[in-house]
Write an enzyme that holds these catalytic residues in place. Structure first.
Site, PDB file in Angstrom:
ATOM      1  N   CYS A  88       0.837  -1.189   0.000  1.00 22.95           N
ATOM      2  CA  CYS A  88       0.000   0.000   0.000  1.00 22.95           C
ATOM      3  C   CYS A  88       0.886   1.259   0.000  1.00 22.95           C
ATOM      4  O   CYS A  88       1.618   1.468  -0.947  1.00 22.95           O
ATOM      5  CB  CYS A  88      -0.996  -0.043   1.160  1.00 22.95           C
ATOM      6  SG  CYS A  88      -2.358   1.141   0.978  1.00 22.95           S
ATOM      7  N   HIS A 193      -3.831  -4.860  -0.291  1.00 19.41           N
ATOM      8  CA  HIS A 193      -3.297  -5.451   0.936  1.00 19.41           C
ATOM      9  C   HIS A 193      -3.259  -6.974   0.792  1.00 19.41           C
ATOM     10  O   HIS A 193      -4.302  -7.629   0.936  1.00 19.41           O
ATOM     11  CB  HIS A 193      -4.162  -5.053   2.134  1.00 19.41           C
ATOM     12  CG  HIS A 193      -4.024  -3.619   2.513  1.00 19.41           C
ATOM     13  ND1 HIS A 193      -3.087  -3.186   3.429  1.00 19.41           N
ATOM     14  CD2 HIS A 193      -4.654  -2.508   2.063  1.00 19.41           C
ATOM     15  CE1 HIS A 193      -3.166  -1.872   3.553  1.00 19.41           C
ATOM     16  NE2 HIS A 193      -4.108  -1.434   2.731  1.00 19.41           N
ATOM     17  N   GLU A 195      -2.172  -9.061   2.839  1.00 17.56           N
ATOM     18  CA  GLU A 195      -2.496  -9.682   4.129  1.00 17.56           C
ATOM     19  C   GLU A 195      -4.000  -9.779   4.345  1.00 17.56           C
ATOM     20  O   GLU A 195      -4.447 -10.484   5.241  1.00 17.56           O
ATOM     21  CB  GLU A 195      -1.818  -8.918   5.272  1.00 17.56           C
ATOM     22  CG  GLU A 195      -2.445  -7.588   5.646  1.00 17.56           C
ATOM     23  CD  GLU A 195      -2.003  -6.425   4.763  1.00 17.56           C
ATOM     24  OE1 GLU A 195      -1.422  -6.670   3.699  1.00 17.56           O
ATOM     25  OE2 GLU A 195      -2.263  -5.274   5.175  1.00 17.56           O
TER      26      GLU A 195
END
Length: 213
Positions: A88, A193, A195
């Protein structure tokens, strides 16, 4: 083997660390995931992850506030060629400059600017939040097991525009092309993202942990 996730007060550290630890476990890798704000540990790490949440200017200020961190990053990533993953705003910091809340210099590792999203469809909201389909623009070792149309999770109002179109490795459509993944040499960065992007994100993370650029 040690992969460091840099703590400079602007990252989504907990979820990022959990995702990287899960990838290490599921791929049975002999590797430790360490969250650190120690420049000497970054300098000697095998792999480096720079997350980022918020505005470009604030993230750069936060990084500059950790004495010696930018110098350690340059030494490890540019001089030693260690694999680097920006997430990001951590990805955006690889640009020449960002214009959010005024012009702020980035690392200038990949020439380009970070500019506000400007979708052609006025009904599309800013920030761009939610899932979107990847359009891979090239083959890359980190895309092993991935294909066009896989979904990843975005939260952002700005995107990176690169001087060299070849540095954009994947895009998404959001009222026009939006940069999703950039990279060159030993560096990669995702606007989304990983994750939070479930299996697609874990695949990308695992590929990064195995990557030998």
């Amino acid at each position: 083997m040690e992969t460091v996730i840099i703590d400079y007060g602007s990252g989504n550290l907990r979820s990022a660390a959990k995702a990287f630890e899960r990838s290490v476990s599921e791929a049975d890798l002999d590797m430790e995931i360490v969250v650190t704000r120690d420049p000497s540990r970054v300098r000697h790490a095998d792999r480096i992850v720079l997350p980022g949440v918020g505005a470009f200017k604030a993230c750069k200020s936060g990084l500059n506030a950790v004495r010696g961190m930018e110098e350690a990053l340059v030494d490890a990533v540019i001089e030693k060629g260690r694999p680097f993953f920006g997430i990001c705003v951590g990805m955006q910091l690889m640009a020449t400059r960002g214009i959010e809340y005024g012009v702020t210099e980035g690392f200038d590792w990949i020439a380009g600017d970070v500019v506000k999203l400007a979708p052609t469809d006025p009904s599309l909201k800013i920030p761009h939040m939610g899932w979107n389909e990847l359009s891979l623009q090239s083959t890359h070792p980190l895309f092993d097991g991935m294909e066009n149309g896989q979904h990843t999770y975005f939260v952002h109002s700005y995107q990176m525009t690169t001087a060299n179109p070849g540095h954009v490795l994947a895009r998404v459509e959001y009222g026009g092309d939006v940069t999703a993944i950039i990279g060159r040499d030993n560096m990669i960065g995702t606007q989304f993202h990983p994750e939070k992007s479930q299996e697609t994100g874990l695949t990308l993370i695992t590929n990064f942990l195995k990557w030998k650029p």
